[in-house]
Write a protein that holds these residues in place. Structure first.
Motif, PDB file in Angstrom:
ATOM      1  N   ASN A 268       0.848  -1.189   0.000  1.00 32.91           N
ATOM      2  CA  ASN A 268       0.000   0.000   0.000  1.00 32.91           C
ATOM      3  C   ASN A 268       0.887   1.243   0.000  1.00 32.91           C
ATOM      4  N   PRO A 269       0.662   2.272  -0.751  1.00 35.67           N
ATOM      5  CA  PRO A 269      -0.399   2.466  -1.741  1.00 35.67           C
ATOM      6  C   PRO A 269      -0.059   1.823  -3.077  1.00 35.67           C
ATOM      7  N   LYS A 270      -1.096   1.365  -3.738  1.00 34.82           N
ATOM      8  CA  LYS A 270      -0.899   0.702  -5.022  1.00 34.82           C
ATOM      9  C   LYS A 270      -1.984   1.165  -5.984  1.00 34.82           C
TER      10      LYS A 270
ATOM     11  N   PRO B   3     -10.061  -2.255  -7.149  1.00 33.88           N
ATOM     12  CA  PRO B   3     -10.285  -0.820  -7.358  1.00 33.88           C
ATOM     13  C   PRO B   3      -9.386  -0.307  -8.480  1.00 33.88           C
ATOM     14  N   VAL B   4      -9.972   0.358  -9.444  1.00 27.45           N
ATOM     15  CA  VAL B   4      -9.207   0.814 -10.603  1.00 27.45           C
ATOM     16  C   VAL B   4      -9.087   2.329 -10.562  1.00 27.45           C
ATOM     17  N   ASP B   5      -7.889   2.830 -10.813  1.00 25.30           N
ATOM     18  CA  ASP B   5      -7.677   4.269 -10.769  1.00 25.30           C
ATOM     19  C   ASP B   5      -7.925   4.932 -12.113  1.00 25.30           C
ATOM     20  N   VAL B   6      -7.413   4.316 -13.167  1.00 24.40           N
ATOM     21  CA  VAL B   6      -7.519   4.947 -14.476  1.00 24.40           C
ATOM     22  C   VAL B   6      -7.845   3.894 -15.527  1.00 24.40           C
ATOM     23  N   TYR B   7      -8.724   4.265 -16.430  1.00 19.66           N
ATOM     24  CA  TYR B   7      -9.006   3.410 -17.578  1.00 19.66           C
ATOM     25  C   TYR B   7      -8.473   4.088 -18.837  1.00 19.66           C
ATOM     26  N   ILE B   8      -8.006   3.290 -19.758  1.00 22.83           N
ATOM     27  CA  ILE B   8      -7.541   3.824 -21.029  1.00 22.83           C
ATOM     28  C   ILE B   8      -8.357   3.156 -22.127  1.00 22.83           C
ATOM     29  N   ALA B   9      -9.031   3.959 -22.934  1.00 29.22           N
ATOM     30  CA  ALA B   9      -9.860   3.393 -24.002  1.00 29.22           C
ATOM     31  C   ALA B   9      -8.978   2.973 -25.168  1.00 29.22           C
ATOM     32  N   GLY B  10      -9.408   1.974 -25.867  1.00 31.33           N
ATOM     33  CA  GLY B  10      -8.651   1.522 -27.031  1.00 31.33           C
ATOM     34  C   GLY B  10      -8.641   0.018 -27.102  1.00 31.33           C
ATOM     35  N   CYS B  11      -8.400  -0.501 -28.283  1.00 29.47           N
ATOM     36  CA  CYS B  11      -8.272  -1.951 -28.427  1.00 29.47           C
ATOM     37  C   CYS B  11      -7.334  -2.206 -29.576  1.00 29.47           C
ATOM     38  N   MET B  12      -6.043  -2.299 -29.355  1.00 24.14           N
ATOM     39  CA  MET B  12      -5.525  -1.968 -28.041  1.00 24.14           C
ATOM     40  C   MET B  12      -5.020  -0.545 -28.027  1.00 24.14           C
TER      41      MET B  12
ATOM     42  N   PHE C  88      -0.802   7.150 -17.873  1.00 28.71           N
ATOM     43  CA  PHE C  88       0.115   7.286 -16.738  1.00 28.71           C
ATOM     44  C   PHE C  88       0.173   8.744 -16.266  1.00 28.71           C
ATOM     45  N   GLU C  89       0.124   9.666 -17.218  1.00 29.11           N
ATOM     46  CA  GLU C  89       0.106  11.077 -16.826  1.00 29.11           C
ATOM     47  C   GLU C  89      -1.111  11.381 -15.963  1.00 29.11           C
ATOM     48  N   GLU C  90      -2.250  10.841 -16.398  1.00 35.55           N
ATOM     49  CA  GLU C  90      -3.476  11.057 -15.631  1.00 35.55           C
ATOM     50  C   GLU C  90      -3.341  10.435 -14.245  1.00 35.55           C
ATOM     51  N   LEU C  91      -2.763   9.251 -14.203  1.00 41.32           N
ATOM     52  CA  LEU C  91      -2.579   8.587 -12.919  1.00 41.32           C
ATOM     53  C   LEU C  91      -1.681   9.429 -12.012  1.00 41.32           C
ATOM     54  N   LYS C  92      -0.620   9.965 -12.599  1.00 38.36           N
ATOM     55  CA  LYS C  92       0.279  10.800 -11.807  1.00 38.36           C
ATOM     56  C   LYS C  92      -0.471  11.991 -11.223  1.00 38.36           C
ATOM     57  N   ARG C  93      -1.332  12.563 -12.025  1.00 37.90           N
ATOM     58  CA  ARG C  93      -2.097  13.712 -11.545  1.00 37.90           C
ATOM     59  C   ARG C  93      -2.962  13.301 -10.355  1.00 37.90           C
ATOM     60  N   ILE C  94      -3.584  12.145 -10.501  1.00 39.00           N
ATOM     61  CA  ILE C  94      -4.452  11.680  -9.409  1.00 39.00           C
ATOM     62  C   ILE C  94      -3.631  11.393  -8.164  1.00 39.00           C
ATOM     63  N   ILE C  95      -2.475  10.794  -8.358  1.00 46.48           N
ATOM     64  CA  ILE C  95      -1.649  10.466  -7.191  1.00 46.48           C
ATOM     65  C   ILE C  95      -1.188  11.741  -6.495  1.00 46.48           C
ATOM     66  N   ARG C  96      -0.734  12.676  -7.301  1.00 41.76           N
ATOM     67  CA  ARG C  96      -0.252  13.927  -6.696  1.00 41.76           C
ATOM     68  C   ARG C  96      -1.359  14.618  -5.928  1.00 41.76           C
ATOM     69  N   ALA C  97      -2.584  14.498  -6.450  1.00 37.86           N
ATOM     70  CA  ALA C  97      -3.706  15.124  -5.761  1.00 37.86           C
ATOM     71  C   ALA C  97      -4.126  14.328  -4.538  1.00 37.86           C
ATOM     72  N   GLY C  98      -3.468  13.205  -4.302  1.00 41.37           N
ATOM     73  CA  GLY C  98      -3.788  12.395  -3.127  1.00 41.37           C
ATOM     74  C   GLY C  98      -5.095  11.649  -3.265  1.00 41.37           C
ATOM     75  N   LYS C  99      -5.545  11.427  -4.501  1.00 42.53           N
ATOM     76  CA  LYS C  99      -6.855  10.787  -4.678  1.00 42.53           C
ATOM     77  C   LYS C  99      -6.751   9.310  -5.022  1.00 42.53           C
ATOM     78  N   ALA C 100      -5.536   8.826  -5.200  1.00 41.60           N
ATOM     79  CA  ALA C 100      -5.396   7.427  -5.592  1.00 41.60           C
ATOM     80  C   ALA C 100      -5.295   6.554  -4.352  1.00 41.60           C
ATOM     81  N   GLU C 101      -6.443   6.304  -3.733  1.00 37.53           N
ATOM     82  CA  GLU C 101      -6.440   5.526  -2.487  1.00 37.53           C
ATOM     83  C   GLU C 101      -7.080   4.174  -2.719  1.00 37.53           C
ATOM     84  N   GLY C 102      -6.769   3.558  -3.862  1.00 37.69           N
ATOM     85  CA  GLY C 102      -7.379   2.276  -4.202  1.00 37.69           C
ATOM     86  C   GLY C 102      -7.102   1.195  -3.175  1.00 37.69           C
TER      87      GLY C 102
END
Lengths: 176, 391, 602, 301, 222
Positions: E128-130, E160-169, E179-193
């Motif tokens: 944790n955190p992951k 619990p999923v933090d970010v989804y990426i659309a596409g196939c693939m 990953f950029e979006e994930l970084k933003r969420i982590i920095r904001a302290g919101k990635a508490e999966g």
């Protein structure tokens, strides 16, 4: 292919020959004759390569069709040997001692179709699926969409309208 | 020079033929390689029983990528199956598209325009290059030499760019349709392709210097994973793996399809049948594909239809029949067995991926008496892609 | 193992002095290829909501949903595709199959979100930054997954048909019909447009399957005049066919005819009788006029077990279908077959019985629970130009009726027809045939008020008429009939600049300087028809509500009198299929009315 | 010999400089290796970020006392090695706690870390850890043998076991370095150096494709951070010994940085272009190529 | 759904058995009970000081260690990501071969039931955190395998999923955007999966057990 068929016909009771292409044909043989036919094909006729072994579920007729596709790589031609099995209970002789790879095919058929191959190595072990307790999935009477909807629960919020019905509703609201 | 292990440590056999391994004796260890393991190709696993550093028994476990394609295709129409088949094999999806399309065309009696055949051949050879590049990186990587993977993945990426401009997608091209191909070549494609081919050739020259002329690489691979030519047919070995054993099996020449009869090539054959020989055969085969692409681009027709007129695909029915279509993919014989019953859906599709025989029966045989360190290299040398095993 | 094996690998270090090949900013530097199959775009103005994309999507990723901005109208369901990117695989089959090429793909490919429910969107409606992207996957030229060209219909050549009343259209054979039926994408846009909502996709599917009896069954569910409609229907369905946007519409009318042609008449009778209530209900219905509206209502009512009597003034049933449509378009025996099926339901048709002369309307009312008025438009309108009262200036309907009666009257070598509708074409072509039979040459001039592209007649009618030698002159208004010594010599016309005024009202505007004279020994007026309501009697005429010379009816066809319904051309305008639809509606309405009451005793 | 307490803050300062240099150097080496693979590689400060991240992880589970002590021992090995070797020759501040017999002590510290790791990794219960450790121990034994021989040769050559004195003996020009006065010993030691830097062809301990990551498989959060710190300090400390024994030591920080960089680079130059040996191949390789060189070096002296 | 097809017999090693421990106790072992996964994780609070947590979050965002587990076809685009063309190393992203050292789990596409089991085990082993990134349509709503009997349709039911990426693939660039979006969420302290997983452990476990029947696994490596 016809000449090969005529040759085989003298030794084995065979069904009609289906010539799909000049280098590919299919022939049906009784369950009991399969092993000796394959042996003959392999040792006498040069069909040394077992390309695939698979089954087709003819649910309506209550049969499984096993297809043994044999390849003669020097003559560059293929012969598919079909065997019809009653669907329940389905059981077939194993040929893993003729081609070691056949054991893998037989494991898959056991798991996916529920066809038993007594004596084949690891045939009763889980192969692809794990902890599967329902109808073998490749059988025609297994409905995969229904299963998926019940077990995996798709995301809610989807609904679609049929253009025909929707137009009738919109254009002739009182005549539905 | 075949690898001759010391068999004195070998456990005895039980009457039923299985090995007599008593794990509680402390002499043996069960070791799982995969599915979460960097030394495994894709998502599969090998259950090793080791004694010291020596593997005495290995069992391949697959099914981690099973999606039930063969079942799913039974409830999709013939055109709806077309986008799904390429997913069966990720690194070289085009063979699925070709074999499926060819099987449908044969049973439906469609005549494919010649230009489409040329484009198909082009795509298949491009896919072969991709697959081999990925293999070369993987083979070096499995032995700890990461830099080869960096180079080959880069040139593979260039090839993916060519795929992207040709087909509109990087990985799943969905370009070869039943009836032909979707579109012709874009403008300037030949020139950019030639640049890419040159980049590939120069990278391969580097790879030859750094990977194949490498004392450590030779030390690790020569003699490892010897496949006796006599068991090639018994174990269903095909493709470069068989050719490295001196068995000149190549569907492109034996049962030619598409425009291969019009191209000038000779199957690449090796002798030593070990990991090094297999890597080398693939490297030379790759260069041959580069040459084939040049031949194709020089000779293909530039105008004309690329699609046979299709019946309305929304309710396309194909009469009763069964057929088998094979092609020579980068790993060996790829085939589709298609059975139709007159309805709008395939009755049964069976996909014969070369990995199916290579990764199961053959690997389980070769892995015995091998060092733990060599398991990854051995497995990679068979060039197996798990999704085509379990589909 | 040699020294080079040890040294050669170090050549890798030459890369140290090469620039890295890394893309500096992969997030912004890498647009997808021009053909890239990225996120969807949809031109919602072009989209018709046919749902073909939904049908072909193997991932069930597309839903057709109602969109506030888009109204439902004929040929446009008002639905738009909503795509679930939790399902999509970017195969672009939806783009390939799109009937209007409205759907395409941009080359944008980055979409990241933390909410899994956010990935459903309606392209073109839910605005995205890639909506205006120029690049991306478009359907390649010539790449079609459905047929675009209509299977050509076998027709008699102009030189063969021009002097004969033999049916022109040959009808599809099995092979052709299968091919044509194969083009249908089963979207169903046509169903709502068809006045009687025929199950078009379903009956076309029966052709593909070769199950013609099922086809007949489906036809009879909504239309007892399939022989007729399979030949002369105005086929509005084809104007809303999804296939017409990038090719020819499906030949729905010919396919209908094909189905009915494949099944024997006796078998059709059996199929039509399926579900018939054999026990009489006791209710009696009188129907005035054996046209499509009246007979359809009769069919439905009789099938439900009600007693039906049809009163027809003319010698044979069929109304305008028989007396208005020339034989080369609708052979009488085909019409007879349809009528025969209706008769076989137990409908009694009394021909040569004119209500108001042979039987009064009050008698009908007394003897029956309900009465349906479906008298049609059998009186021609007159232009009332100077000279139009001359005996050689006749109305088209009258002339057509005479032709149907079999009168082979003498046609002068020159004829002028006034009017640009289908009736004008019918009479012009009929007269042309008779001229050719009598004189060996054609001298028919047709003058229409409207410009060529605005003429009311079907395009193919105009073309065929020209092929048969009729001279068609658009944009001409009749000025006077020229009479010399009591004999008609010609028609004088002026150029018509516009037909309607700014508000869309009929107000022709002429250019008086452009005058032409057309030689004519006979002038036929085909500018519209009227109904003859004289038989209703004064009191009933007073009692009924009227609207612009037509009896006012409600949506169910009821007049202001509770026992009287009205339908057909006389109240709704001239069209067989509309009349059929009205017939069904009225039958249903009457049965609803019966449901509350017990049968009268007569 | 009296102990001067001022040495302790001085030694800590040395440690601080070396640790930071280690972090930066490994990152720079990663970038250089990345260039061979035609890419940019990690930012130079990446190691610090990773370190903070690992210290910042919330959960840390343990498999027992030894599991906890493993990284501590490992770090002790690294720090200890550094502490008893003069980092900068001739300065009071940065010669640390070198004593007369510190060469033996240094050798001891080289082993100490591996042994500690063995205990810790063994405790973690992961079979790949255990395999990695056994590989590590056999490899270290084989690889340190030529080093020990070389050290012996050097000790005999200079008639002392004090690193300081050995460095002192090499001053006065590049030709006085052991590199030139006893090239065989240096060759043996450098081959051994390759073996201990955890780079191909001798990275059998971590061997990602074989035994995912070997001993540290189960280590995470602050344990791992501790090991990362060690991974920054230990190689530098070891290179300091090499530098002192064979390459004339360093009299100032700039020289120190340069020499350490160059010696480190040797392992990278080899490591990037070769695949990995099998364990027994690598042991055999040391015994066949490095050990005779070491013996020859002793004989030469 | 009840099938008439007979249930296959339980394998010998999966049957319940009674064993005697070295100190003389007898205990019953049920191999099909997942001992590991049934111990609920605890919710781990953030650092007390906001500044420290902020620093940690920054470091977590800039040091994403991906677990090297290619669960589905999306794994093929991970390789270009880590090689010259896209070189994700420069964004602080790297592979780790063991879950203990990883803090980011990229679910690369569809998950078969068999893989899901290993994924859950791996996820629970991560400290944790992951974070979890769902790649492609398959993780969102089943993708093209929506009707398959062997693949899950919604990843968020099981983890619990933090970010989804659309596409196939999705292309590597799309992954980087994710990953950029994930970084933003982590920095904001919101990635508490991880904490969310701990809080709703019972719900997640129930969902997992609905699809996985056989919990037998070797107790290491995933």
């Amino acid at each position: 292919m016809r000449d090969l068929y005529d040759r085989l016909k003298t030794a084995f009771p065979l069904g009609e020959l289906t010539e799909q292409r000049p280098d590919l044909a299919f022939v049906t043989v009784a369950k009991e004759q399969l092993r000796s036919l394959l042996l003959h094909l392999r040792d006498q006729e040069g069909f040394t390569h077992l390309v695939l072994l698979t089954a087709v579920d003819w649910l309506e007729e209550g049969n499984f069709q096993l297809t043994y596709l044999m390849n003669n790589r020097l003559a560059c031609r293929d012969l598919g040997v079909r065997v019809m099995l009653p669907r329940d209970p389905a059981s077939m002789d194993s040929i893993h001692d003729l081609w070691p790879t056949a054991a893998t095919y037989q494991r898959e058929l056991r798991e996916m179709f529920g066809i038993d191959f007594p004596g084949s190595p690891r045939v009763d072990e889980d192969f692809i699926l794990e902890g599967w307790i329902r109808t073998p999935p490749y059988r025609r009477d297994f409905d995969t969409l229904k299963f998926s909807d019940e077990v995996f629960a798709p995301r809610p919020g989807r609904a679609s309208s049929d253009p025909t019905e929707f137009m009738k509703q919109q254009l002739y609201p009182d005549k539905t | 020079m075949a690898y001759q292990p010391d068999r004195s440590q070998y456990p005895s056999r039980k009457p039923d033929g299985s090995l007599d391994i008593d794990l509680s004796s402390g002499k043996y260890l069960k070791l799982w390689q995969g599915p979460q393991h960097p030394g495994i190709t894709g998502n599969m696993s090998v259950e090793l029983t080791v004694c010291g550093d020596e593997v005495i028994e290995g069992k391949t476990h697959v099914g981690y990528l099973h999606r039930g394609f063969e079942k799913l295709m039974e409830r999709r129409t013939f055109i709806q199956c077309f986008p799904i088949v390429c997913r069966i094999c990720v690194p070289e999806p085009d063979f699925n598209e070709y074999c499926y399309a060819a099987a449908v065309e044969e049973l439906a009696g469609l005549e494919v325009p010649e230009r489409a055949d040329w484009i198909r051949t082009l795509i298949l050879e491009m896919g072969r290059i991709n697959s081999y590049l990925m293999y070369l990186g993987g083979q070096a990587g499995a032995l700890g030499q990461g830099v080869i993977g960096q180079w080959t993945t880069y040139v593979r990426d260039l090839m993916l760019d060519r795929f992207e401009e040709l087909s509109g997608a990087r990985i799943y091209h969905m370009f070869i349709m039943p009836g032909g191909v979707r579109d012709g070549l874009p403008d300037g494609f030949d020139q950019r392709m030639e640049e890419t081919l040159r980049e590939i050739e120069s990278t391969l020259a580097d790879v030859k210097d750094v990977m194949f002329t490498n004392a450590v690489f030779k030390k690790r691979t020569v003699g490892l994973g010897y496949i006796d030519p006599a068991i090639v047919d018994q174990y269903g070995v095909t493709g470069p793996t068989a050719r490295a054993a001196g068995v000149a099996k190549d569907v492109r020449r034996d049962q030619p399809y598409l425009v291969y009869p019009q191209l000038d090539f000779e199957p690449v054959v090796g002798q030593d049948s070990d990991v090094f020989a297999r890597a080398d055969v693939r490297r030379r085969d790759l260069l041959m594909s580069v040459d084939l692409i040049r031949q194709i681009l020089a000779r293909m027709p530039r105008s004309g239809a690329v699609m046979a007129p299709l019946p309305n695909v929304l309710h396309w029915k194909i009469p009763f029949g069964e057929t088998y279509i094979r092609g020579e993919c980068s790993r060996g014989e790829y085939g589709y067995y298609l059975v139709t019953d007159g309805s709008g859906y395939p009755r049964r599709v069976n996909v014969r991926g070369p990995s199916y025989t290579h990764a199961m029966a053959l690997l389980e045989r070769l892995i015995v008496n091998c060092n733990i360190s060599d398991v990854a290299a051995l497995m990679v040398s068979l060039h197996t892609y798990p999704p085509e095993i379990e589909r | 193992m040699s020294l080079s094996d040890v040294l050669s690998p170090f050549s890798a270090w030459k890369n140290l002095f090469r620039d890295p090949v890394t893309i500096p900013d992969p997030l912004n530097d890498r647009p997808g290829a021009p053909r890239y199959r990225g996120f969807h775009q949809n031109d919602i103005e072009k989209c018709i909501g046919c749902g073909t994309c939904e049908a072909i999507c193997q991932n069930a990723a597309i839903d057709m949903v109602a969109v506030a901005e888009i109204a439902t109208k004929p040929g446009d369901s008002g639905l738009r595709p909503r795509i679930d990117y939790g399902r999509c695989c970017w195969c672009a089959l939806c783009v390939d199959v799109c009937m209007t090429s409205s759907l395409s793909m941009s080359n944008e490919y980055k979409w990241v979100d933390h909410d899994p429910d956010a990935f459903c969107f309606i392209p073109g409606v839910d605005l995205k930054h890639w909506d205006s992207s120029e690049l991306g996957y478009r359907r390649p030229e010539g790449h079609r997954l459905t047929g675009i060209e209509r299977v050509a219909m076998g027709e008699l050549e102009p030189e063969v048909r021009a002097d004969s009343f033999v049916e022109i259209v040959a009808g599809y054979d099995l092979e052709q019909a299968k091919l044509e039926a194969d083009r249908c994408v089963s979207c169903g846009l046509c169903v709502a447009t068809c006045p009687t909502h025929m199950a078009v996709p379903e009956y076309i599917a029966t052709i593909r399957d070769g199950d013609y009896e099922q086809g007949v069954r489906l036809l009879y569910q909504t239309n007892p005049f399939s022989n007729v409609c399979g030949r002369v229907c105005t086929h509005r369905c084809e104007t809303s066919c999804a296939a017409r946007h990038e090719g020819d519409p499906i030949a729905i009318r010919w396919l209908k005819r094909h189905i009915i042609d494949q099944v024997t008449h006796d078998r059709i009778k059996q199929i039509a009788a399926e579900g018939r209530v054999s026990k009489p209900s006791g209710h009696q219905v009188a129907i005035i006029g054996a046209g499509p509206a009246g007979l359809t209502a009769a069919f439905d009512l009789a099938k439900a077990g009600h007693g039906v009597t049809v009163f027809e003034a003319l010698p044979a049933p069929g109304g305008m279908m028989r007396y208005g449509i020339p034989e080369y378009r609708l052979p009488y025996d085909k019409l007879d077959e349809d009528v025969d099926v209706i008769r076989s339901m137990g409908v009694e048709i009394r021909c040569n019985t004119r209500v108001g002369e042979d039987i009064s309307i009050d008698q009908l009312r007394e003897q029956h629970d309900t009465v349906l008025l479906s008298i049609g438009l059998h009186q021609g309108r007159s232009t009332r130009i100077p000279g139009s009262e001359h005996e050689d200036v006749v109305s088209a309907v009258e002339l057509l009726r005479r032709i149907t009666f079999g009168e082979r009257f003498d046609v002068p070598t020159t004829v002028a027809v006034i009017g640009g509708g289908n009736v004008a074409m019918d009479i012009a072509r009929s007269l042309a045939r008779m001229q050719r039979q009598q004189h060996g040459q054609v001298g028919v001039t047709l003058v229409a008020l409207e410009a060529e592209d605005l003429m009311l007649a079907d395009r193919e009618e105009i073309d065929e008429a020209r092929e048969e030698g009729v001279v068609i002159i658009p944009s001409r208004g009749p000025r006077q009939c020229l009479i010399e010594r009591d004999a008609l010599t010609g028609l004088e016309t002026v150029h018509c600049v516009s037909v309607f005024d700014d508000q869309g009202r009929f107000a022709p505007n002429y250019d008086d300087s452009d005058i032409q004279i057309h030689d004519a020994g006979l002038i036929v007026e085909a500018i519209g028809q009227a109904a003859d309501h004289a038989f209703l009697g004064e009191s009933l005429t007073e009692a009924l509500e009227w609207e612009r010379n037509r009896i006012r009816i409600d949506a169910d066809g009821r007049t202001s009198e509770s026992w009287l319904w009205a339908a057909g051309d006389a109240v709704q305008g001239p069209d067989v299929i509309t009349a059929v639809a009205a017939g069904h509606r009225i039958a249903a309405s009457m049965m609803e009315a019966f449901a509350g009451t017990s049968a009268q005793t007569h | 010999m009296s102990f001067e307490w001022i040495k302790i803050p001085y030694a800590l300062l040395t440690l601080f400089i070396v640790a930071n240099y280690g972090f930066l150097l490994t990152a720079v080496m990663a970038k250089i290796a990345a260039r061979v693979g035609r890419r940019h590689g990690i930012p130079v400060w990446q190691n610090y970020v990773d370190l903070i991240k690992n210290y910042g992880l919330r959960s840390s589970i343990t498999h027992g006392v030894m599991f906890y002590l493993g990284p501590v021992f490992r770090l002790t090995g690294g720090v200890g090695l550094l502490m008893f070797v003069p980092t900068i020759y001739g300065t009071e501040m940065f010669s640390n706690m070198s004593f007369a017999g510190d060469l033996i002590l240094a050798l001891y510290f080289v082993f100490f870390g591996s042994l500690g790791m063995a205990l810790g990794a063994g405790e973690s219960g992961h079979p790949h850890s255990a395999i990695g450790v056994t590989r590590g121990l056999s490899q270290v034994t084989a690889a340190e043998l030529p080093f020990a021989l070389a050290v012996y040769a050097v000790a005999v050559q200079y008639q002392t076991l004090s690193v300081t004195e050995i460095v002192a003996a090499q001053q006065g020009g590049i030709l006085h370095w052991t590199l030139f006065s006893n090239p065989l010993a240096v060759a043996a030691a450098m081959l051994s150096f390759l073996g201990t830097m955890m780079r191909p062809p001798f990275d059998v301990v971590l061997a990602p494709q074989e035994i995912p990551i070997g001993p540290p498989t189960e280590y995470h959060s602050s344990y791992l951070a501790l090991m990362q710190t060690n991974r920054a300090i230990f190689p530098i400390a070891k290179i300091v010994i090499y530098m002192n024994l064979f390459f004339g030591g360093a009299a100032s920080w700039p020289v120190f940085f340069l020499k350490v960089f160059l010696i480190y680079l040797v392992s990278v130059i080899v490591g990037v272009v070769f695949p990995r040996f099998r364990v027994e191949q690598s042991i055999r390789w040391f015994l066949i190529w490095a050990v005779p060189l070491g013996i020859a070096a002793i004989l030469m002296v | 759904m009840k099938d008439d097809f007979p249930t296959p017999p339980v394998r010998d090693e999966l049957k319940k058995r009674v064993v005697e421990t070295p100190d003389g106790q007898t205990i019953e072992i049920d191999p099909l009970r997942d001992y590991y996964c049934q111990s609920a994780p605890t919710v781990m609070p953030a650092a007390y000081s906001k500044i420290v947590e902020g620093l940690f979050n920054w470091a977590r965002a800039e040091s994403l260690w991906i677990l090297g587990f290619g669960t589905g076809c999306g794994a093929i685009e991970m390789r270009p990501l880590m090689t010259p063309r896209f070189d994700a190393y420069r964004y602080g992203i790297q592979w780790r071969p063991t879950p203990r050292q990883s803090n980011l789990f990229v679910i690369s596409g569809y998950l078969s039931v068999k893989t899901l089991k290993r994924v859950i085990r791996s996820y629970e082993q991560m400290p944790n955190p992951k974070y979890v990134v769902g790649l492609g349509s398959c993780t969102i709503n089943g993708g093209m395998y929506f009707d398959s009997y062997n693949t899950i349709t919604r990843l968020d039911q099981y983890l619990p999923v933090d970010v989804y990426i659309a596409g196939c693939m999705p292309r590597p660039e799309a992954l980087l955007a994710g990953f950029e979006e994930l970084k933003r969420i982590i920095r904001a302290g919101k990635a508490e999966g991880a904490n969310q997983y701990a809080e709703q452990f019972d719900w997640y476990k129930a969902n997992q057990k609905r699809v996985i029947h056989d919990w037998d696994m070797p107790d290491y490596n995933w």
